[in-house]
Design an enzyme around this catalytic site. Structure first.
Site, short mmCIF file in Angstrom:
data_model
loop_
_atom_site.label_atom_id
_atom_site.label_comp_id
_atom_site.label_asym_id
_atom_site.label_seq_id
_atom_site.Cartn_x
_atom_site.Cartn_y
_atom_site.Cartn_z
N GLU A 430 -38.37 60.29 4.26
CA GLU A 430 -38.32 61.74 4.12
C GLU A 430 -37.94 62.43 5.42
OE1 GLU A 430 -40.81 60.21 0.79
OE2 GLU A 430 -40.80 59.87 2.96
N GLN A 452 -38.22 63.44 -3.28
CA GLN A 452 -38.44 63.11 -4.69
C GLN A 452 -39.56 63.91 -5.35
OE1 GLN A 452 -39.47 58.89 -6.05
NE2 GLN A 452 -37.24 58.99 -6.26
N PHE A 453 -40.65 64.13 -4.63
CA PHE A 453 -41.76 64.94 -5.12
C PHE A 453 -42.25 65.82 -3.98
CE2 PHE A 453 -41.80 61.41 -8.06
CZ PHE A 453 -42.13 61.98 -9.28
N ALA A 454 -42.71 67.03 -4.30
CA ALA A 454 -43.21 67.93 -3.27
C ALA A 454 -44.33 67.29 -2.46
CB ALA A 454 -43.69 69.23 -3.91
N ASP A 455 -45.14 66.46 -3.12
CA ASP A 455 -46.26 65.81 -2.44
C ASP A 455 -45.79 64.94 -1.28
OD1 ASP A 455 -48.56 66.04 -4.85
OD2 ASP A 455 -46.50 65.90 -5.53
N ILE A 457 -43.23 65.64 0.81
CA ILE A 457 -42.43 66.35 1.81
C ILE A 457 -43.09 66.29 3.18
CG2 ILE A 457 -43.47 68.66 1.59
CD1 ILE A 457 -40.59 69.78 1.70
N PRO A 459 -44.08 63.95 5.35
CA PRO A 459 -43.46 63.18 6.44
C PRO A 459 -42.21 63.85 7.00
CG PRO A 459 -44.04 61.73 4.63
CD PRO A 459 -44.22 63.13 4.12
N HIS A 499 -48.15 63.46 -7.47
CA HIS A 499 -46.89 63.84 -8.12
C HIS A 499 -47.01 65.20 -8.81
CE1 HIS A 499 -46.70 59.45 -7.77
NE2 HIS A 499 -45.40 59.60 -7.69
#
Length: 709
Positions: A430, A452-455, A457, A459, A499
């Site tokens: 990321e 891929q998923f907001a969770d 972001i 890193p 997710h």
């Protein structure tokens, strides 16, 4: 001293066997003398800074001990090249042709500082000068420059492969870093990408065995040269960085190799640290006299002076004259810098963003005769049209390539249509995905990337905060980062704790980025088209529960897809549901300010209070349509701010506070907020998820209370 006049592939083989190379030819005397003069310039600069500490009050570092390898690099770079000097690389700057005066303007944070206008530390340069190597924005966060600079090399490679540039001289990219920063995880991400794609970049590691007060023995089990052996495809070379001739000849071979063969290499230069870590952390605080004496033996200046006398026949008087001349020259430069004006405080807010041409809604939003599409398809078609219309645009991230086309099919068919060089997968990186956009943008590309998923972001936040958000502001507009970062967000029924999260409040605290949060197919396409026109960094939050309208009550997220010319500017909210004029006139109406999934909860709940509820869809978190918000609140006198996020300390609560400040005299009730419960994560079980999150029933209960207040 390590040098080899062999062709590079032979030199590499020899290096891998012995890492010991002997100098057996001489540099021209004029190069040696030029280097000596510049070394004396740097020495005089360090001395005058130390002698004028009350004037040189801002924290700074100097190149003392590192001069040889830095000059050997800077003297050989071309205007087409890109370089990221780190904060100790003032001698590299001198080698590239920058005046002490302009560097001193930054040292003293003066208004005429050509790099940052008095906004950043000494030797944090950036430059687009046509007669010098190009320098992207440089931050203070050690090691963080490696990803953006690798992104420059990625962008150059892309331009070459796509035929977008025909460089008369193939550019090379130099990324300078200290050995202590090589232990940063983001450096590993950059190395991995560079070797995987064989990018034209040179990682110049200056190893002085110190990381502030931490020694190499305390911080590492291997040096950068040894570490680089683990990256298959990353060539490496050692050099005595205190020996100018050895450094020059190694850098000459390395630069020529990368110009020709377009692949990465790491240069490990061992150097002494003669000065302070910084003016704020002085050497005598943490180093012994024995350690300083050991480093002093390898002072590049006396070594070069001895070589000029004993090998080139230059007299000591001639060299002493050069040193005296540079002392006088530097003193005059310093006096001029001291006398230059301070920045105008009125300019403090300049260059947060560069102007965008997307300022008005244009094009056809609802074409006649077209069917409605789901939101994910409208986004997909927008990206496809962008790639068709903009050869400088490309799309990459995790699983967006041709095999899958995105875990939500948000990139389906794109790689098949545009090829693996324009739409491709990355590793789980990321930080690299986000940070590489800095370098890509710097060479004129428009990267569209996906987390891929907001969770996941988080890193990448280091790059988003440290590099991307500050680049335009601290470069005075020379290097805005033009990119689109797509982020699927929100809960969608059983996605679980990693997710289903929302991150808009975290992102909203970052100044220097724009954030979209569309709630329907037409908006996402129009905002995507505005984003491609925008020279600034865009984060596009795309709700997973709205992508396919599979969540009950979200069917209205499907809309007729706008034409390809439709542009929806940022900062323009919309009335998603209008209250009746009778309810407004009778004082029976309220308004809901929301976005994303909140639009559908509010509209569903409003059906129970016919005509009494007006719903504002923000569409963008930043810039925010405050005019629409305040006018709507003043119109109704009662307001709910609704979010899917955990409520406490959220964007939603901050907005409610702002509304209370601006609309206080118009309010007939306290501003209300609704959001998720303050839990660390969204639970997996759908019943637990429902208990945590807002829904239409919870919103309706709050509406009833407020209407009756």
């Amino acid at each position: 001293m390590f040098y080899c006049p062999l062709p590079f592939f032979e030199m590499k083989a020899l290096l891998l066997r012995t890492a010991e190379i002997v100098i057996n030819n001489m540099l021209p005397q004029e190069i040696m003398l030029k280097a000596y003069r510049l070394m004396m310039t740097g020495k005089a600069m360090a001395e005058i800074y130390d002698a004028n500490r009350p004037i040189c009050k801002y924290v700074h570092s100097t190149a003392r001990g590192h001069e040889a390898i830095q000059l050997a690099t800077g003297l050989q770079l071309q205007p087409c090249d890109y370089v990221s000097p780190y904060y100790r690389d003032e001698s590299m700057m001198l080698g590239m042709g920058h005046r002490p005066y302009e560097m001193m303007l930054q040292l003293l944070a003066k208004g005429d500082d050509p790099f940052t206008g008095g906004r950043a530390y000494y030797n944090h340069p950036n430059s687009r000068r046509a007669d010098r190597p190009q320098i992207i924005h440089q931050s203070s966060a050690t090691g963080m420059q490696v990803i953006p600079t690798t992104g420059v090399a990625q962008g150059i490679q892309y331009r070459e492969e796509q035929g977008l540039s025909n460089y008369p001289i193939p550019p090379v990219v130099i990324c300078s870093l200290g050995d202590g920063s090589v232990t940063e995880g983001e450096v590993s991400e950059a190395f991995q990408f560079a070797v995987l794609h064989q990018l034209p970049i040179i990682y110049l590691v200056q190893d002085n065995e110190w990381g502030i007060s931490v020694t190499g023995d305390e911080a590492r089990t291997m040096d950068a040269y040894e570490y680089a052996a683990g990256f298959k495809g990353l060539d490496r070379v050692r050099v005595d960085g205190s020996d100018f001739a050895a450094s020059y000849q190694v850098m000459e071979d390395v630069i020529n190799m990368v110009r020709k063969e377009r692949r990465p290499i790491l240069v490990h230069a061992k150097v002494p640290l003669l000065g302070h870590h910084t003016s704020g952390v002085r050497k005598e605080w943490y180093r012994t006299a024995e350690d300083l004496a050991k480093h002093g033996i390898n002072d590049p200046g006396p070594k070069l002076k001895a070589a000029l006398i004993h090998t080139y026949g230059v007299t000591e008087d001639e060299l002493d004259k050069i040193e005296a001349e540079e002392t006088v020259y530097v003193s005059a430069e310093f006096d001029a810098a001291v006398a230059s004006p301070e920045p105008d405080p009125a300019t403090v807010a300049d260059f947060v963003f560069m102007p965008t041409p997307a300022t008005h809604e244009t094009g056809t939003r609802t074409p006649i005769g077209k069917d409605k599409v789901v939101m994910v398809d409208a986004a997909l078609h927008a990206v496809e049209e962008i790639l068709q219309d903009h050869p400088n645009a490309l799309f990459y991230g995790q699983d967006v390539g041709k095999r899958l086309g995105g875990v939500f099919r948000e990139a389906a068919t794109l790689a098949d249509k545009f090829g693996d060089n324009r739409v491709f997968n990355t590793a789980i990186q990321e930080a690299y995905i986000i940070g590489s956009t800095v370098g890509m943008s710097a060479v004129g590309l428009k990267p569209i990337v996906e987390v891929q998923f907001a969770d996941y972001i988080y890193p990448g936040l280091n790059q988003l905060v440290t590099e991307i958000s500050k680049s335009c502001y601290l470069s005075c507009g020379k290097f805005p980062v033009s990119c689109i970062i797509r982020v699927p967000i929100g809960a969608y029924g059983g996605g679980g704790p990693y997710h289903s999260g929302s991150v808009e409040s975290t992102l909203a605290t970052i100044k220097g980025i724009k954030i979209a949060y569309p709630s329907n197919a037409a908006d996402i396409k129009g905002l995507m088209k505005a984003a491609i026109m925008d020279p600034n960094p865009i984060v596009m939050l795309e709700h997973k529960g709205l992508y396919w309208s599979k969540v009950p009550g979200t069917d209205e997220a499907k809309m007729v897809e706008p034409d390809r010319d439709y542009v929806l500017p940022f900062g323009k909210g919309a009335i998603a549901l209008e209250a009746s004029s009778d309810a407004v006139e009778n004082g029976e109406s309220i308004c809901v300010i929301t976005y994303g999934m909140g639009v559908y909860w509010a509209k569903s709940a409003a059906k129970r209070f016919e005509g009494k509820v007006e719903v504002v869809d923000l569409r963008t978190i930043y810039p925010l349509d405050e005019e629409l918000i305040y006018n709507t609140v003043k119109k109704h006198g009662k307001c709910i701010v609704l979010t899917e996020e955990q409520l406490r300390n959220s964007f939603c609560e901050a907005l409610a506070g702002r509304i209370a400040q601006h609309c206080f005299t118009y309010l007939d009730a306290p501003v209300q907020t609704i959001g998720a419960m303050d839990l660390p994560a969204v639970p997996m079980n759908v019943a637990l998820e429902a208990a945590m999150l807002p829904n239409a029933d919870k919103v309706a209960e709050k509406m009833k209370w407020l209407i009756e207040y």
